[in-house]
Scaffold this motif. Sequence first.
Motif, short mmCIF file in Angstrom:
data_model
loop_
_atom_site.label_atom_id
_atom_site.label_comp_id
_atom_site.label_asym_id
_atom_site.label_seq_id
_atom_site.Cartn_x
_atom_site.Cartn_y
_atom_site.Cartn_z
N HIS A 34 92.51 -125.32 -57.85
CA HIS A 34 93.06 -126.66 -57.61
C HIS A 34 94.53 -126.60 -57.21
CE1 HIS A 34 94.34 -125.98 -61.80
NE2 HIS A 34 95.32 -126.82 -61.54
N ASN A 35 95.21 -125.48 -57.50
CA ASN A 35 96.61 -125.34 -57.10
C ASN A 35 96.78 -125.21 -55.59
OD1 ASN A 35 98.23 -125.08 -59.69
ND2 ASN A 35 96.63 -123.56 -60.06
N LEU A 36 95.68 -124.90 -54.88
CA LEU A 36 95.74 -124.78 -53.43
C LEU A 36 95.39 -126.08 -52.73
CD1 LEU A 36 94.08 -121.27 -52.89
CD2 LEU A 36 96.50 -121.86 -52.68
N PHE A 37 95.20 -127.16 -53.49
CA PHE A 37 94.82 -128.43 -52.87
C PHE A 37 95.89 -128.92 -51.89
CE2 PHE A 37 94.41 -133.08 -52.75
CZ PHE A 37 93.06 -133.20 -52.42
N ASP A 38 97.15 -128.68 -52.21
CA ASP A 38 98.25 -129.08 -51.32
C ASP A 38 98.61 -128.00 -50.32
OD1 ASP A 38 98.55 -131.60 -52.46
OD2 ASP A 38 99.88 -130.84 -54.03
N GLY A 39 97.82 -126.94 -50.26
CA GLY A 39 98.08 -125.87 -49.30
C GLY A 39 98.94 -124.77 -49.90
N VAL A 81 113.75 -111.30 -59.58
CA VAL A 81 113.90 -112.44 -60.48
C VAL A 81 114.31 -113.69 -59.70
CG1 VAL A 81 115.27 -113.37 -62.39
CG2 VAL A 81 114.40 -111.04 -62.51
N LEU A 82 115.27 -113.53 -58.77
CA LEU A 82 115.70 -114.67 -57.96
C LEU A 82 114.56 -115.21 -57.09
CD1 LEU A 82 119.27 -113.55 -56.80
CD2 LEU A 82 118.71 -115.38 -58.41
N ILE A 83 113.74 -114.30 -56.55
CA ILE A 83 112.60 -114.75 -55.74
C ILE A 83 111.66 -115.58 -56.60
CG2 ILE A 83 110.51 -113.94 -54.57
CD1 ILE A 83 112.12 -111.58 -53.53
N CYS A 84 111.35 -115.10 -57.78
CA CYS A 84 110.42 -115.84 -58.66
C CYS A 84 110.99 -117.20 -59.05
CB CYS A 84 110.13 -115.00 -59.91
SG CYS A 84 109.20 -113.49 -59.58
N ILE A 85 112.29 -117.24 -59.34
CA ILE A 85 112.91 -118.52 -59.69
C ILE A 85 112.88 -119.47 -58.51
CG2 ILE A 85 115.08 -119.63 -60.34
CD1 ILE A 85 115.75 -117.14 -61.99
N GLY A 86 113.23 -118.95 -57.31
CA GLY A 86 113.24 -119.80 -56.12
C GLY A 86 111.87 -120.33 -55.77
N VAL A 87 110.85 -119.47 -55.83
CA VAL A 87 109.49 -119.90 -55.51
C VAL A 87 108.99 -120.91 -56.54
CG1 VAL A 87 107.10 -119.10 -55.33
CG2 VAL A 87 108.93 -117.81 -54.24
N TYR A 88 109.27 -120.66 -57.81
CA TYR A 88 108.82 -121.57 -58.86
C TYR A 88 109.50 -122.93 -58.77
CZ TYR A 88 108.17 -123.57 -63.51
OH TYR A 88 107.88 -124.42 -64.56
N SER A 89 110.78 -122.94 -58.38
CA SER A 89 111.56 -124.19 -58.40
C SER A 89 111.10 -125.19 -57.35
CB SER A 89 113.04 -123.89 -58.20
OG SER A 89 113.27 -123.37 -56.90
N VAL A 90 110.38 -124.74 -56.30
CA VAL A 90 109.97 -125.66 -55.25
C VAL A 90 108.96 -126.68 -55.77
CG1 VAL A 90 108.85 -125.84 -52.99
CG2 VAL A 90 110.45 -123.98 -53.44
N ASP A 132 102.45 -120.45 -57.58
CA ASP A 132 103.18 -120.06 -56.37
C ASP A 132 103.82 -118.69 -56.53
OD1 ASP A 132 102.46 -122.40 -55.14
OD2 ASP A 132 104.36 -123.43 -55.50
N VAL A 133 104.25 -118.36 -57.75
CA VAL A 133 104.82 -117.03 -57.99
C VAL A 133 103.75 -115.96 -57.80
CG1 VAL A 133 105.99 -115.56 -59.68
CG2 VAL A 133 106.52 -118.00 -59.57
N TYR A 134 102.54 -116.22 -58.31
CA TYR A 134 101.44 -115.28 -58.10
C TYR A 134 101.12 -115.13 -56.62
CZ TYR A 134 100.68 -115.90 -63.13
OH TYR A 134 100.84 -115.94 -64.49
N LEU A 135 101.16 -116.25 -55.89
CA LEU A 135 100.91 -116.18 -54.45
C LEU A 135 101.95 -115.31 -53.76
CD1 LEU A 135 99.93 -119.77 -53.21
CD2 LEU A 135 98.52 -117.72 -53.21
N ALA A 136 103.22 -115.48 -54.13
CA ALA A 136 104.28 -114.69 -53.52
C ALA A 136 104.06 -113.20 -53.78
CB ALA A 136 105.64 -115.13 -54.05
N LEU A 137 103.67 -112.84 -54.99
CA LEU A 137 103.41 -111.44 -55.31
C LEU A 137 102.23 -110.91 -54.49
CD1 LEU A 137 103.83 -111.57 -59.20
CD2 LEU A 137 105.46 -110.68 -57.53
N ALA A 138 101.18 -111.74 -54.35
CA ALA A 138 100.01 -111.32 -53.55
C ALA A 138 100.39 -111.13 -52.09
CB ALA A 138 98.89 -112.35 -53.69
N PHE A 139 101.17 -112.06 -51.55
CA PHE A 139 101.60 -111.93 -50.15
C PHE A 139 102.55 -110.74 -49.98
CE2 PHE A 139 100.44 -116.52 -49.63
CZ PHE A 139 99.44 -116.30 -48.69
N GLY A 140 103.28 -110.38 -51.03
CA GLY A 140 104.12 -109.19 -50.95
C GLY A 140 103.29 -107.93 -50.76
N VAL A 141 102.20 -107.82 -51.49
CA VAL A 141 101.30 -106.66 -51.33
C VAL A 141 100.68 -106.69 -49.94
CG1 VAL A 141 99.22 -105.55 -52.20
CG2 VAL A 141 100.85 -106.55 -53.80
N ILE A 142 100.25 -107.88 -49.50
CA ILE A 142 99.66 -108.01 -48.16
C ILE A 142 100.70 -107.64 -47.09
CG2 ILE A 142 98.72 -109.66 -46.48
CD1 ILE A 142 97.52 -111.17 -48.87
N GLY A 143 101.93 -108.10 -47.27
CA GLY A 143 102.99 -107.80 -46.31
C GLY A 143 103.28 -106.32 -46.22
#
Length: 504
Positions: free
Chosen positions: A198-203, A397-406, A412-423
Amino acid sequence: MDLLSNMALGFQTAFSPENLAYCFLGVFLGTFIGVLPGIGALAAVSMILPVTFYLSPTAALVMLAGVYYGAEYGGSIASILLNLPGTPSAAVTCLDGYPMAQQGRAGEALFMTTVASFVGGSVGIVLLMGFAPLLSQVALAFGAADYFAVMLFGLLAASAISQGTPVKGIVMVVLGVLIGCIGADLETGADRFTMGFHNLFDGVSIIALAMGLFGISEIIASIRGSQRQPPKAITFRSMLPKPGELKRSILPMARGAAIGSFFGTLPGTGQTIAAFMSYAVEKKVSRTPERFGKGAVEGVMAPEAANNAAAQTAFIPTLTMGIPGAATMALMLGALMIHGITPGPMLMTSQPQLFWGLVASFWIGNVLLVILNVPLIGLWVRILTVPYHLLYPAILVLICIGVYSVNNNVFDVYLALAFGVIGYTMRVLGFEPAPLLIGFVLGPMIEENFRRAMLMARGDYLSLFDRPISATLLALCAVLVLWALYSAVRQATRRPTAEPEPAS
């Protein structure tokens, strides 16, 4: 004479002690927040907005505008030094800015970024001063079919950003479009490709995507043993580019400012599309496109000029039509309405002191950005002297804070970590992340405007060719495809065949 008298009124307003102080405070806070990865102009303006409720309308807008374009400039600093786009539009600066830093040219890259930002911003301000009503009418002439054609042209041009084969660029663009389709359907609201989350409902969050593809993948690569050159001692002479590079940068800056001014005027497009489009254009027109992605100065100058020109011209539809050009502009409209001011065609005549005072503050803010940041270049470059084992945990740490704060969402933090591995996997396989990001941005906009155009035309596909703007742009798309096919065939036919060596 009217323009001169209006600007005289504007500078008289902007140079008042109150407005000047808030302009300085705005650009300072904006630059500082822009350097922090993942926060960006939207979050910065959102945080500052409640403070402006107690200010005069002019001071409030001057401060918010300073935060806005200050954050757009600050986003390029982390992009160049650490391969971390402080804002989504600064992601394209990573492509050549970070290689320059790895080559020990970080000071030169930051100095040229300052120059390009000032030039692009100045072009945008001039257009805002002299052609705001005319440009707003041009923007109104764009319909859904025209927006669809513009976005489609940008999507085709995005494959040019890739450093590998065109096929790899197209694959990345398509993958970005597919990721952009995740979330609720624009018309029906039905779930699409959310896989039960359900967290992906907004994309997918663009911040999580950009931080993962560029930032976290770089951290993984550094752990795997990538090396960087220690920064040189920073002097003013070392920041200056070579004469040949400076000469090559003039036309890219001009083209980037023109592209940014165009896309900034169109509501709903913004700096990200302008920056990517300008980069794609520069790589197409360059006689040595193989230099891009390896530290080409033009790859930094053009998108930075486009980014800052778009940041200024985005105020044109916002102030003259009451149509926000971007999400950040919607907050500007909210600030105006909170102070009882209605934006629209009558704003220039009903509130001349506010309108022209704001425009004059743009000039002051751009000069302040140069004054603030050129002396600080040496300080920014010293970040590169921090050892990896201390620097990258803090960045993570700053990346996680920035991604979470949006969105205040741990997912979203888990998504960023997953995209990091993909990247990182993409990097190993030779795929570039930039076409994926532009496909992600443009894909939903293409779908939205295409469906809107089809609804208005009752499903008639030929209606896309009825409007002069869309017909011209679609013709350019066809030319671009044909040229790509011709170039591929020509390259294949000219490829030398291996001849057997003569017997000795």
